[in-house]
Structure formats: C-alpha cells, structure tokens
Design a protein around this motif. Sequence first.
Motif, mmCIF file in Angstrom:
data_model
loop_
_atom_site.group_PDB
_atom_site.id
_atom_site.type_symbol
_atom_site.label_atom_id
_atom_site.label_comp_id
_atom_site.label_asym_id
_atom_site.label_seq_id
_atom_site.Cartn_x
_atom_site.Cartn_y
_atom_site.Cartn_z
ATOM 1 N N GLY A 170 -25.220 -63.036 5.334
ATOM 2 C CA GLY A 170 -25.282 -64.438 4.945
ATOM 3 C C GLY A 170 -24.527 -65.388 5.849
ATOM 4 N N ASN A 171 -23.846 -64.873 6.875
ATOM 5 C CA ASN A 171 -23.168 -65.740 7.850
ATOM 6 C C ASN A 171 -22.186 -66.716 7.186
ATOM 7 N N LEU A 172 -21.401 -66.215 6.246
ATOM 8 C CA LEU A 172 -20.583 -67.093 5.419
ATOM 9 C C LEU A 172 -19.145 -67.283 5.890
ATOM 10 N N LEU A 173 -18.642 -68.489 5.584
ATOM 11 C CA LEU A 173 -17.203 -68.744 5.659
ATOM 12 C C LEU A 173 -16.760 -68.861 4.212
ATOM 13 N N VAL A 174 -15.643 -68.260 3.862
ATOM 14 C CA VAL A 174 -15.126 -68.410 2.505
ATOM 15 C C VAL A 174 -13.740 -69.018 2.604
ATOM 16 N N ARG A 181 -19.300 -63.679 9.335
ATOM 17 C CA ARG A 181 -19.851 -64.114 10.616
ATOM 18 C C ARG A 181 -19.408 -63.174 11.714
#
Lengths: 227, 273
Positions: A170-174, A181
Amino acid sequence: MNLTLAVEVDPYIVSVMLLSLKVAAASLGIAAVIGIPLGVALGLTRFSGRLVFLILVNSAIGLPPVVAGLVTFLLLRKEGPLGDLQLLYTPAAMVIAQIPLVVPFIAGITMAGVAGVPTELRLQARALGASRLREAVTVLRESKGTTLAAIVAGFGASVSEVGAILITGGNLLVGGENYTRTMTTAIVLETRLGNYGRAMTFGGILLVVIIVVNVFLTRAQVGRPVR
Amino acid sequence: MRSIAKLSLTAAIFLTSCSSPSSPGESVSTFVVASTTSTQDSGLLDELVPSFEQDHPDLRAKVVAVGSGEAIDLGRQGDADVLLVHSPKQEEQFMTEGFGEFRKRVMKNNFVIIGPSTDRARVAGASDAAAAVQKIAAAQDTFLSRGDESGTHQRELDLWEKAGVDHSGDWYVESGQGMAETLSISDQRSAYTLTDTATFKVMEGRISLKVLFEGDPALVNPYSVIPVKEARNREAALAFASWMTGSRGQQVIRKFGVKQYGSSLFEPDAASE
C-alpha cells in the motif's frame, strides 16, 4: 524543476532503504528455510510424483511477481480467507507476497546444484555409513557455492520488486513515518509527484545495492569464499 | 532464410500500419490533458474524451491522470497542453505565475467525509467539516490522507488548518496514491477519509464505508479547465477548453452517471461564470 539531490542524510530516505533491505532479507530467509531442503529432496530422492513436482517448480519460477501480489492481496484482504489476520498493508504482507516467487527459485537452483554433485561422492558417503540426512548435508556442502549464488540472486530480485509489494503493502506512511514504502515503490511515488531528485536518489541507492549483491554473486560463482 | 525474410517483411508492414492514422489524407494531432485521479477513477474521462474526439476528429487526447498538484506541475514544465483540475489555491498560483491562458469553471461536485458505519469518532453529528476532522483527531481514529499534493489532499489540509488541529500521530496514514486506491485502503483499514462524491459513488458497491458528513460549503469541489500558455499544441488545448465549457461538453458531463447511479456524478458549472 526539482533536481536537487539529497546529499544530507534524510531519515526518510534511510528508512525507505532499510525497509527494502529488511523485506528482501526476510523473504530470502524464509524462502531459504523452505527452498533449500525442498531442493535437496528433489535433487536426491526418486519418488513417484517427482516429475510433476519438477514441472511445478520450474513453472513457478516463471510466476509473474504481480500475480503473486494479487493472489496474496485476495487472501489477506478483510473479505478474504485470511482477512482476520489483518496483515494487508503491512510489511509482513509484502514478505508473504514474495515467498511464492523466491522459494521455487531457491529450490530449483539448489536441486540443480545437488544433482551436479558427482555420484561417487554420494556413494562414498553412503558406503561410510552416512544416513540419508548426513548424505544430504554432505551433498549440500559440496554444492554450497551454487546455493549461495541462488540466495544472493534471489535477494537482488527481491529488492527490485515493485508491483507485488505495491499491491500488498500500500505504499503507506503512518504517523508521518515510513511504514510500507520501499525504494521501488518510493520511486513510483516520487516520480509521479515530480520530485525527480528524490526519485533518482532512491534509484541510485537501489543500483548500488544491486551492484554490491552482484559482487557477492560473482564471488560465490567463481568459488571464492564469500566473506 | 526466405521464410524469415517474409516474416520480417510482414511484421514490418504490420507495425508501420499500426502507427499511422487509419484513413489516409487525414492528419491527427495529439495533445496532453493532465487531469486528476477523480475524473479518471469515476470514469468521466472515459466518456468525455471519446465524445470530444468525435466532435474533433483531427485531435487525439492523451490523458495523464495524476493529482491536481502534479498536473499543474506538468503544466509548468510544458509537459501538458491543458489542465482539468480541482485545486483552487494551486490553480490561482499557476495563473498568477502566468502559465495559464485562462481558467474557466467546468463542473463541480462535493467532498464528503466517509468512514466506518460504527463512527467511533461521532463525525456524523459534527457542526461543520472542520469540527468533523477535529473529532477524528481527538478520537485518534485512523484517517487516510491522499498525501500526494492532489486537489483532495489540499482540501483535506485546509480542513486541518481550519480546525487548528495537529494531525501528527500513528492514526494519520498517507497513501501517496489516487482516490480509488485510497478508498480501497481506507475500506480495508476501516478508516475515515475525505473523498469526492463521484469516485465514491463509483466505488460504493465495493467498499463498506459510508458518508458520515457532507453539506458544508467548505466542501464544494469545483473543477476548472486551464489551457497552458506555452503548450506544444495550443490550438488543441484551446479547442478542448472551449468544448468542455460549451454546450456539448456540459451536456456530456450532465448525463454522466445518471443511468448507472441515478444522478449526475459531476454538476456542469460553466454557466456560473
């Protein structure tokens, strides 16, 4: 135009690079644990379904990575059979997606390496009273250069993967921090956003990683000890 | 040897005939439309472009669907001939910098805040949009941001600013991707997010999130068409812009989605200027 290269150590870039390496290493680790014994078994034993297994392993090597990603996504999504595990869009999902890609690869090459060990050696080991397991270990040790090369090559392929890990990660930043990523998916994002300097930084690091990987690969193939 | 030569010749003929225009004597010029993921993901562009090309058979539109921010950047670099975007602040800056020929309103719809039907943060009862996002932050419930400098992303950031809320925390997740992907991720994580109504209506059947807040004037979502001044194909850019704001384009927009979803997904709005 946004061409300033990141020269200072940007913690975001470091975290993206580390995640790429961690995901690849984890995939390889698990794949080796499954693939090496599998390859040895296929290479040494003769059993009735062996030909079918061989065909399966060879076909599986050709499995398009993005298809592995799609299937993993369908399994892990909340409507899927493993949805309750809530693994989708985590680094674990990215590792899981890569396992069906790397296991056949490791198994196939280990099998070829094992089969390449001279039969006299195996017969000798047996004659000296070695058990099947001992024989397998001996053969594996003889062909370890090939197996090592397979692992290193698998790492290189793993670290270059894009589609499957984009779908499952999902290429996510949390919380503003990198979560799923990797260098490859970050390149896709930064290119789209027009941050070409950043994209090229990731591309450069990725190339360096591949070159280093290939240095080890060549050494292993040529037979020099891999430090 | 001879059969290989024949094969190569056939292949060469096939390939060259594929790349040339279908009818001889008619030259087709292409141009690049940089638009948003919402116009793409909702399917609007799949309707608009063929209709436009029907009315202008000498033009072929190549649509690049990225976020408004990137589309505007493409315009600045001259990699796009015309923009169809929905980020008023960024559009105004683009015009101030002198890159745009003109800026005309084309259509509009609304942004809505969607989320899980359980609505732990109690967004549904909020007094306005800013209050709604403030509740999400207070509850520290997962919120999906586009995180990609798109029109939707810009509007979301405006809301946080208006609410005076710091959105840092593990509950704030950024996808860096288009609207459809972000909706998918939000659904999988049962999260809140800001979306345009068109993409949402199209994705509604596939996800379980519901509209929890709508109606605030701060959530009106206007789309504009901007031909790029230094466009490689200025003529095509101007033709596209006037078609979009003309009666034909407006009609296509009004009809889009009515059959499948019961109402227009985008409201034609060219007449408002």
